[in-house]
Design a protein around this motif. Structure first.
Motif, PDB file in Angstrom:
ATOM      1  N   UNK A   1     -12.287  20.308  78.403  1.00 37.06           N
ATOM      2  CA  UNK A   1     -11.104  21.091  78.774  1.00 37.06           C
ATOM      3  C   UNK A   1     -11.545  22.438  79.332  1.00 37.06           C
ATOM      4  N   UNK A   2     -11.167  22.709  80.569  1.00 33.91           N
ATOM      5  CA  UNK A   2     -11.497  23.982  81.197  1.00 33.91           C
ATOM      6  C   UNK A   2     -10.534  25.076  80.731  1.00 33.91           C
ATOM      7  N   UNK A   3      -9.254  24.783  80.833  1.00 34.67           N
ATOM      8  CA  UNK A   3      -8.220  25.731  80.390  1.00 34.67           C
ATOM      9  C   UNK A   3      -6.897  24.986  80.267  1.00 34.67           C
ATOM     10  N   UNK A   4      -5.935  25.661  79.662  1.00 29.16           N
ATOM     11  CA  UNK A   4      -4.605  25.058  79.491  1.00 29.16           C
ATOM     12  C   UNK A   4      -3.567  26.016  80.058  1.00 29.16           C
ATOM     13  N   UNK A   5      -2.825  25.529  81.037  1.00 29.51           N
ATOM     14  CA  UNK A   5      -1.775  26.338  81.645  1.00 29.51           C
ATOM     15  C   UNK A   5      -0.510  26.270  80.815  1.00 29.51           C
ATOM     16  N   UNK A   6      -0.168  27.368  80.172  1.00 29.61           N
ATOM     17  CA  UNK A   6       0.998  27.392  79.296  1.00 29.61           C
ATOM     18  C   UNK A   6       1.666  28.754  79.423  1.00 29.61           C
TER      19      UNK A   6
ATOM     20  N   UNK B   1      14.859  22.966  79.188  1.00 29.13           N
ATOM     21  CA  UNK B   1      13.824  22.611  78.211  1.00 29.13           C
ATOM     22  C   UNK B   1      13.059  21.357  78.628  1.00 29.13           C
ATOM     23  N   UNK B   2      13.772  20.388  79.216  1.00 32.15           N
ATOM     24  CA  UNK B   2      13.143  19.121  79.599  1.00 32.15           C
ATOM     25  C   UNK B   2      12.154  19.293  80.752  1.00 32.15           C
ATOM     26  N   UNK B   3      12.244  20.413  81.468  1.00 30.69           N
ATOM     27  CA  UNK B   3      11.354  20.639  82.608  1.00 30.69           C
ATOM     28  C   UNK B   3      10.141  21.493  82.261  1.00 30.69           C
ATOM     29  N   UNK B   4      10.066  21.930  81.000  1.00 32.17           N
ATOM     30  CA  UNK B   4       8.917  22.727  80.578  1.00 32.17           C
ATOM     31  C   UNK B   4       7.684  21.830  80.482  1.00 32.17           C
ATOM     32  N   UNK B   5       6.597  22.268  81.109  1.00 31.67           N
ATOM     33  CA  UNK B   5       5.370  21.459  81.142  1.00 31.67           C
ATOM     34  C   UNK B   5       4.163  22.306  80.735  1.00 31.67           C
ATOM     35  N   UNK B   6       3.148  21.607  80.250  1.00 30.12           N
ATOM     36  CA  UNK B   6       1.855  22.216  79.971  1.00 30.12           C
ATOM     37  C   UNK B   6       0.844  21.490  80.851  1.00 30.12           C
ATOM     38  N   UNK B   7      -0.032  22.233  81.506  1.00 28.93           N
ATOM     39  CA  UNK B   7      -1.031  21.613  82.377  1.00 28.93           C
ATOM     40  C   UNK B   7      -2.424  21.824  81.781  1.00 28.93           C
ATOM     41  N   UNK B   8      -3.079  20.709  81.504  1.00 25.74           N
ATOM     42  CA  UNK B   8      -4.424  20.735  80.914  1.00 25.74           C
ATOM     43  C   UNK B   8      -5.442  20.541  82.034  1.00 25.74           C
ATOM     44  N   UNK B   9      -6.189  21.607  82.368  1.00 23.06           N
ATOM     45  CA  UNK B   9      -7.180  21.546  83.446  1.00 23.06           C
ATOM     46  C   UNK B   9      -8.523  21.057  82.900  1.00 23.06           C
ATOM     47  N   UNK B  10      -9.144  20.128  83.631  1.00 30.08           N
ATOM     48  CA  UNK B  10     -10.388  19.514  83.182  1.00 30.08           C
ATOM     49  C   UNK B  10     -11.590  20.121  83.909  1.00 30.08           C
ATOM     50  N   UNK B  11     -12.709  20.140  83.223  1.00 32.89           N
ATOM     51  CA  UNK B  11     -13.946  20.617  83.845  1.00 32.89           C
ATOM     52  C   UNK B  11     -14.401  19.631  84.916  1.00 32.89           C
ATOM     53  N   UNK B  12     -15.071  20.150  85.938  1.00 33.06           N
ATOM     54  CA  UNK B  12     -15.542  19.281  87.034  1.00 33.06           C
ATOM     55  C   UNK B  12     -16.575  18.274  86.557  1.00 33.06           C
ATOM     56  N   UNK B  13     -17.384  18.664  85.577  1.00 37.95           N
ATOM     57  CA  UNK B  13     -18.450  17.769  85.111  1.00 37.95           C
ATOM     58  C   UNK B  13     -18.062  16.957  83.885  1.00 37.95           C
ATOM     59  N   UNK B  14     -16.758  16.831  83.624  1.00 36.14           N
ATOM     60  CA  UNK B  14     -16.301  16.076  82.453  1.00 36.14           C
ATOM     61  C   UNK B  14     -16.724  14.613  82.563  1.00 36.14           C
ATOM     62  N   UNK B  15     -17.151  14.034  81.427  1.00 30.13           N
ATOM     63  CA  UNK B  15     -17.519  12.609  81.439  1.00 30.13           C
ATOM     64  C   UNK B  15     -16.313  11.775  81.039  1.00 30.13           C
ATOM     65  N   UNK B  16     -16.394  10.495  81.286  1.00 32.91           N
ATOM     66  CA  UNK B  16     -15.259   9.588  81.059  1.00 32.91           C
ATOM     67  C   UNK B  16     -14.854   9.531  79.592  1.00 32.91           C
TER      68      UNK B  16
END
Length: 297
Positions: free
Chosen positions: A151-156, A56-71
């Motif tokens: 947010x481009x997509x979320x890896x889950x 369970x402690x190794x389960x991760x979610x990856x939030x992918x960002x758009x290339x043109x995202x602003x700060x």
């Protein structure tokens, strides 16, 4: 209970143990065997729970960002992640790091896939790697960030996460149910063994009742006797349990280098005291319970 009375009860309990050595030994062996089985079961369930917690402690979610995202949008995403309860760690992974990791994971046969990619045309996005305290938090992360700007997509891996949650709940409920069964069986075996010892002395109990002894006056030596049997039997079980687990621990770690097991100190520092308490209580209460019908005269 006065000091003299207590001394009398102690004295009578040990006299009885000596007088009925064979039955006392049989009761002690029963306690040892029962508490050993209970101890093995507890260690097994604790190791299963530890393994599930490790997964369970190794389960991760990856939030992918758009290339043109602003700060500003990126800061909002990071702030939102920090606000979510159950998020253990947040790590930012830039495009170059992602490409480096991907190249390490690609097999030699597929290395040609990376021939046309470098830092100038890296197709991989920046992302946040979110480590969770529990698998259940993954859905909260998805629902909180799904519609955010940048947010481009979320890896889950929902199927895998749901399976881990389901297995974890099943293991916990099975553990609780089997624990109740094991303790019930322990009480039954020990109390019935002690009942045999008391049955052999039913005449003695009847005479004491006849001359006017109170129920508690009769009961206390038996309770102390049962507690002593429980104590001695559990000490024997703890000794066997420690050496059995130590041997298993060494062999498993030699065979499976990545095995995550409870340390042997768990037996000596935690479990042995729990088993001693249970053994003494079962021995004492088992005697009192087994004596009940003989006092109904």
């Amino acid at each position: 209970m006065t000091i003299n009375s207590f001394k009398y009860y102690i004295s009578e309990a040990f006299k009885s143990l000596k007088r009925n050595a064979t039955i006392s030994l049989a009761s002690t062996v029963t306690v040892t065997a029962t508490m050993l089985i209970l101890g093995v079961f507890i260690i097994l369930m604790q190791n299963v729970n530890l393994g599930m917690s490790d997964v369970e402690s190794k389960i991760q979610v990856q939030v992918f960002l758009k290339d043109d995202i602003n700060s500003t949008d990126q800061e909002n995403i990071e702030q939102k992640l920090n606000e979510i309860s159950g998020v253990k760690n947040i790590e930012f992974e830039d495009k170059s790091k992602a490409l480096e990791k991907f190249s390490e994971q690609v097999s030699k046969d597929d290395e040609s896939l990376l021939d046309n990619y470098d830092a100038s045309n890296n197709p991989l996005p920046n992302s946040y790697i979110v480590t969770l305290e529990t698998p259940e938090t993954s859905q909260q992360v998805v629902s909180s960030l799904d519609d955010m700007e940048g947010v481009e997509s979320i890896g889950n891996d929902k199927d895998f996460t749901d399976k881990i949650i389901s297995i974890s709940k099943s293991v916990k409920w099975i553990g609780i149910a089997l624990s109740i069964v094991m303790v019930s069986v322990s009480v039954f075996l020990i109390s019935n063994t002690i009942k045999l010892a008391i049955y052999s002395r039913r005449k003695e109990i009847g005479i004491m009742k006849f001359v006017g002894a109170t129920d508690w006056f009769i009961r206390w030596p038996f309770i102390i006797e049962g507690a002593v049997i429980g104590l001695i039997g559990t000490i024997g079980a703890n000794t066997l349990l420690y050496y059995l687990y130590k041997t298993a621990f060494i062999n498993i770690n030699e065979s499976l280098l990545l095995a995550n097991l409870l340390p042997t100190s768990y037996v000596t520092q935690t479990l042995q005291w729990q088993l001693l308490l249970v053994g003494i209580l079962i021995g004492g209460l088992g005697s009192s319970w087994s004596l009940y019908k003989f006092l109904k005269v």
